[in-house]
Design a protein around this motif. Sequence first.
Motif, mmCIF file in Angstrom:
data_model
loop_
_atom_site.group_PDB
_atom_site.id
_atom_site.type_symbol
_atom_site.label_atom_id
_atom_site.label_comp_id
_atom_site.label_asym_id
_atom_site.label_seq_id
_atom_site.Cartn_x
_atom_site.Cartn_y
_atom_site.Cartn_z
ATOM 1 N N THR A 1 -48.615 1.329 -28.004
ATOM 2 C CA THR A 1 -47.830 1.330 -29.236
ATOM 3 C C THR A 1 -48.764 1.837 -30.336
ATOM 4 O O THR A 1 -49.840 2.349 -30.028
ATOM 5 C CB THR A 1 -47.272 -0.080 -29.521
ATOM 6 O OG1 THR A 1 -46.604 -0.067 -30.774
ATOM 7 C CG2 THR A 1 -48.364 -1.139 -29.547
ATOM 8 N N THR A 2 -48.386 1.701 -31.584
ATOM 9 C CA THR A 2 -49.224 2.245 -32.643
ATOM 10 C C THR A 2 -50.467 1.379 -32.845
ATOM 11 O O THR A 2 -50.517 0.227 -32.400
ATOM 12 C CB THR A 2 -48.459 2.274 -33.974
ATOM 13 O OG1 THR A 2 -48.090 0.937 -34.291
ATOM 14 C CG2 THR A 2 -47.221 3.134 -33.877
ATOM 15 N N ARG B 1 -43.565 -0.115 -19.666
ATOM 16 C CA ARG B 1 -42.168 0.329 -19.581
ATOM 17 C C ARG B 1 -42.011 1.709 -18.959
ATOM 18 O O ARG B 1 -41.030 1.968 -18.263
ATOM 19 C CB ARG B 1 -41.510 0.283 -20.963
ATOM 20 C CG ARG B 1 -42.175 1.149 -22.043
ATOM 21 C CD ARG B 1 -41.771 0.655 -23.436
ATOM 22 N NE ARG B 1 -42.370 1.411 -24.533
ATOM 23 C CZ ARG B 1 -43.576 1.180 -25.037
ATOM 24 N NH1 ARG B 1 -44.329 0.236 -24.515
ATOM 25 N NH2 ARG B 1 -44.037 1.882 -26.039
ATOM 26 N N GLN C 1 -47.322 11.358 -22.730
ATOM 27 C CA GLN C 1 -47.996 12.248 -23.672
ATOM 28 C C GLN C 1 -48.096 11.582 -25.036
ATOM 29 O O GLN C 1 -49.098 11.651 -25.717
ATOM 30 C CB GLN C 1 -47.157 13.526 -23.828
ATOM 31 C CG GLN C 1 -47.206 14.404 -22.620
ATOM 32 C CD GLN C 1 -48.050 15.621 -22.862
ATOM 33 O OE1 GLN C 1 -47.860 16.314 -23.847
ATOM 34 N NE2 GLN C 1 -48.999 15.852 -22.001
ATOM 35 N N ARG C 2 -46.999 10.933 -25.386
ATOM 36 C CA ARG C 2 -46.916 10.366 -26.724
ATOM 37 C C ARG C 2 -47.766 9.096 -26.834
ATOM 38 O O ARG C 2 -48.493 8.933 -27.791
ATOM 39 C CB ARG C 2 -45.437 10.041 -27.001
ATOM 40 C CG ARG C 2 -45.158 9.228 -28.235
ATOM 41 C CD ARG C 2 -44.662 10.104 -29.375
ATOM 42 N NE ARG C 2 -44.344 9.343 -30.567
ATOM 43 C CZ ARG C 2 -45.252 8.840 -31.409
ATOM 44 N NH1 ARG C 2 -46.533 9.004 -31.165
ATOM 45 N NH2 ARG C 2 -44.872 8.168 -32.486
ATOM 46 N N TRP C 3 -47.668 8.218 -25.823
ATOM 47 C CA TRP C 3 -48.276 6.889 -25.971
ATOM 48 C C TRP C 3 -49.525 6.680 -25.130
ATOM 49 O O TRP C 3 -50.228 5.686 -25.306
ATOM 50 C CB TRP C 3 -47.263 5.796 -25.613
ATOM 51 C CG TRP C 3 -46.126 5.743 -26.570
ATOM 52 C CD1 TRP C 3 -44.850 6.158 -26.356
ATOM 53 C CD2 TRP C 3 -46.158 5.306 -27.925
ATOM 54 N NE1 TRP C 3 -44.095 5.988 -27.476
ATOM 55 C CE2 TRP C 3 -44.867 5.464 -28.464
ATOM 56 C CE3 TRP C 3 -47.172 4.782 -28.750
ATOM 57 C CZ2 TRP C 3 -44.555 5.134 -29.781
ATOM 58 C CZ3 TRP C 3 -46.842 4.444 -30.058
ATOM 59 C CH2 TRP C 3 -45.560 4.623 -30.551
ATOM 60 N N GLY C 4 -49.789 7.589 -24.209
ATOM 61 C CA GLY C 4 -51.013 7.463 -23.419
ATOM 62 C C GLY C 4 -50.916 6.462 -22.307
ATOM 63 O O GLY C 4 -50.022 5.684 -22.239
ATOM 64 N N ARG D 1 -53.434 4.499 -27.816
ATOM 65 C CA ARG D 1 -54.117 5.047 -26.645
ATOM 66 C C ARG D 1 -54.491 6.509 -26.819
ATOM 67 O O ARG D 1 -55.205 7.067 -25.989
ATOM 68 C CB ARG D 1 -53.237 4.903 -25.415
ATOM 69 C CG ARG D 1 -53.093 3.469 -25.005
ATOM 70 C CD ARG D 1 -52.908 3.379 -23.514
ATOM 71 N NE ARG D 1 -53.019 2.004 -23.093
ATOM 72 C CZ ARG D 1 -53.402 1.630 -21.884
ATOM 73 N NH1 ARG D 1 -53.712 2.528 -20.984
ATOM 74 N NH2 ARG D 1 -53.478 0.357 -21.585
ATOM 75 N N ARG D 2 -53.963 7.143 -27.854
ATOM 76 C CA ARG D 2 -54.287 8.547 -28.110
ATOM 77 C C ARG D 2 -55.508 8.682 -29.025
ATOM 78 O O ARG D 2 -55.937 9.783 -29.323
ATOM 79 C CB ARG D 2 -53.094 9.266 -28.722
ATOM 80 C CG ARG D 2 -51.959 9.446 -27.771
ATOM 81 C CD ARG D 2 -52.064 10.763 -27.020
ATOM 82 N NE ARG D 2 -51.580 10.622 -25.658
ATOM 83 C CZ ARG D 2 -52.215 11.097 -24.586
ATOM 84 N NH1 ARG D 2 -53.359 11.723 -24.721
ATOM 85 N NH2 ARG D 2 -51.715 10.941 -23.388
ATOM 86 N N TRP E 1 -43.326 -4.723 -21.442
ATOM 87 C CA TRP E 1 -43.089 -3.766 -22.521
ATOM 88 C C TRP E 1 -44.126 -2.653 -22.449
ATOM 89 O O TRP E 1 -43.792 -1.471 -22.565
ATOM 90 C CB TRP E 1 -43.149 -4.495 -23.861
ATOM 91 C CG TRP E 1 -43.110 -3.563 -25.035
ATOM 92 C CD1 TRP E 1 -44.100 -3.332 -25.924
ATOM 93 C CD2 TRP E 1 -42.003 -2.737 -25.427
ATOM 94 N NE1 TRP E 1 -43.691 -2.414 -26.844
ATOM 95 C CE2 TRP E 1 -42.408 -2.024 -26.573
ATOM 96 C CE3 TRP E 1 -40.719 -2.520 -24.920
ATOM 97 C CZ2 TRP E 1 -41.581 -1.115 -27.224
ATOM 98 C CZ3 TRP E 1 -39.899 -1.607 -25.569
ATOM 99 C CH2 TRP E 1 -40.316 -0.924 -26.702
ATOM 100 N N ASP E 2 -45.362 -3.041 -22.204
ATOM 101 C CA ASP E 2 -46.418 -2.044 -22.198
ATOM 102 C C ASP E 2 -46.291 -1.105 -20.999
ATOM 103 O O ASP E 2 -46.636 0.067 -21.085
ATOM 104 C CB ASP E 2 -47.781 -2.733 -22.169
ATOM 105 C CG ASP E 2 -48.843 -1.818 -22.723
ATOM 106 O OD1 ASP E 2 -48.747 -1.499 -23.921
ATOM 107 O OD2 ASP E 2 -49.724 -1.402 -21.966
ATOM 108 N N PRO F 1 -50.312 6.548 -32.015
ATOM 109 C CA PRO F 1 -50.352 5.803 -30.759
ATOM 110 C C PRO F 1 -51.795 5.408 -30.439
ATOM 111 O O PRO F 1 -52.679 6.265 -30.407
ATOM 112 C CB PRO F 1 -49.835 6.801 -29.734
ATOM 113 C CG PRO F 1 -49.082 7.816 -30.513
ATOM 114 C CD PRO F 1 -49.745 7.894 -31.852
#
Lengths: 231, 276, 234
Positions: free
Chosen positions: A83-84, C153, C231-234, A125-126, C150-151, A123
């Motif tokens: 998440t962020t 998902r 890609q977005r959240w890793g 993790r990025r 959730w993580d 994010p």
Amino acid sequence: MGLGMAWLVLDRLGLTENGVCIINDVSLKVGAGRTAILGPNGAGKSTLLRLMHGLLRPSEGAQHWPAPLTQGMVFQRPVMLRTTALANVEYGLKLRGIKPPERRQRAMAALERVGLPAMAERPARRLSGGEQQRVALARAWALEPQVLFLDEPTASLDPASSREVERIIREIAASGTRIVMTTHNLGQARRIAEEVLFIDCGRVVEQSPVEEFFTRPRHAAAQCFLEEEIP
Amino acid sequence: MTRLRTLLAACCTTALLLATGAAAQARFITVASTTSTEQSGLFGHLLPVFTKASGIKVRVVALGTGQALDMARRGDADVVFVHDQAAEEKFVADGHGVSRQGVMYNDFVLIGPRSDPARTAGKDILESLRRIETMKAPFVSRGDKSGTHAAELRYWKAAGVDLDGKKGPWYRDTGSGMGPALNTAASMNAYLLADRGSWLAFRNRGALGIVVAGDTRLFNQYGVILVNPARHPHVKQADGQKFIDWLLSAAGQKIIADYKIDGEQLFFPSASRLTH
Amino acid sequence: MGEITTSLMLAGELVASGDARLASIVTLSLQVSLSATLLACLIGMPLGALLAVGRFPGRHTLIVLFNGLMGLPPVVVGLLVYLLLSRAGPLGQFGLLFTPAAMIIAQTILIVPIVAALARQSVEDAWREYREQLRSLGASRLRAAMTLLWDGRFSLTTSGLAGFGRAIAEVGAVMIVGGNIDGVTRVMTTTIALETSKGDLPLALALGLILIAVVLAVNTAAFMLRQWAEQRWG
């Protein structure tokens, strides 16, 4: 802060796993504001830290907190939720039952203190390894723990990130939080700690003020360790 | 996290409502019937006409006769439309059905390889079965307690063949519906008993053809029964009775007679009481 | 080989002609199996997460049980649900037998063990990585289980898809509890079974090919979503 009253007492602490003794008969008092646990690889530094934090249960002996203190821990590899960055910091606060407006505010403040306010909505993790470690520090710091355990917090980071993380640790300490960290970076121990616990083969063989440890180590294993590490 | 859970719950409820809602709205009756009436295409021809005339939709669950009667016995159907007179009469006698009415008949045919290795061709079903047993020619049985299976067993008995004693590898008890049994027979080049409707509608015939037909003993009676509302209060008595009355009426009987595959009539109306 | 070519062409024609009956059958199949998948995820994933994270007596028995139930025969589930929903059964009064709802219930029961067992595996792996951090932050096991779900998902979509694949492909359960009623409970697999028994093998195979295409389409969509998310959240 000098070597004040003991806030953590270990009494004949031991941990045996599968018949192998990992921590052996450790009795000591921690009273310093900033403590570094040093020792060769596999000596039991991280295990001792986890015993202190309560992540591991000792198989012998006990630890005793003269006054209960709130604790936090930062690990060598930061565990970031998908998440962020901001939500990662908020997560810890959420677990404490802190409601959204205050939660967001405190999380944002913590991110600012670690120098990452611009990354709040990214994010987690990025982010780079160093940035992730700073988010982990913010997550721990936002909870305003009275003791913060750090397990090799800069071991997987590049020098620039390490410096930034060290700066943050010093700031956390300056805000009144007691620090106990393991490290294999002797310079870092010297820059941050007041007191050194030297552990060898599961035993704490020396507990000295930092200057004394680096100039006049008493135990042979510590002397040997310092000679090897600083050629 | 809360948002996602709400979303999931909403999707879920919607899906369930959609699924059940579609099922709940129309006025309908449930008919337990046989694969032969369904798969021969008779219902596809017959039911839209009834629905148009009455506004009642008919949901057909097509099973073997034994299974269809069992389903009705549990109260899961309003009307039974099957073909095993003895079993139907017992069903009524046991109090599960109100009364049995004959609707129509078709006939069974003995299907076999067109080359007819057991030389069964003819008009005497019992003689043909005896020849199959003597020659140990491969024979596929439904073995599923369906109306066709019950009929087959009756013929073997009438032919004097004691299946229990003589059943060998030539007799394949498949425990399957008419279609699967036909597929099995086609692939094994075996004999089997089928109703003419299913046979005419069947596409994967391979080397099979009709070898025995026209024996009066091969007549296959279809009966219709209203499930007893006294025993199962939720049975849609009025609408079910309407369906039965329509089947037995001149209009219904004519529609049955009109159904043809390749110009061949499949079912012959036989309602004894021709009302309206 | 000729029959397969015929089926391919037939499948193409059916799709190209926009056959309304085919469309309604495909829609019902998707509606039933996606609903069942959704329900199974809502039940199975928390269950799997608790099995992964929890410490309670009987946990190992439950894990083995769920792993074993992954191979539940659809016919047995169908029969069980039939007996429950039949007018003579304990839930008969709701009149659910031979409705899509009954099919959803049966498929849900069929795939809950699959979703739960695969979710447990995936959550257990994540738990190994997150455990100390979550405990350090003071998360209870229940809380940790929810966080890990959730993580995870995006990777959990795999367990959902496995359940969906099983649901949409099974014929035994929906045949028994749905009754294969034309226009009401007839889905892709029961249609295929019906056409096979009518001996129209090319049509049956053509429908099978369409079913495979539908399943592939759903999987492709899920795969792309996951790619994007990773890609977005890793």
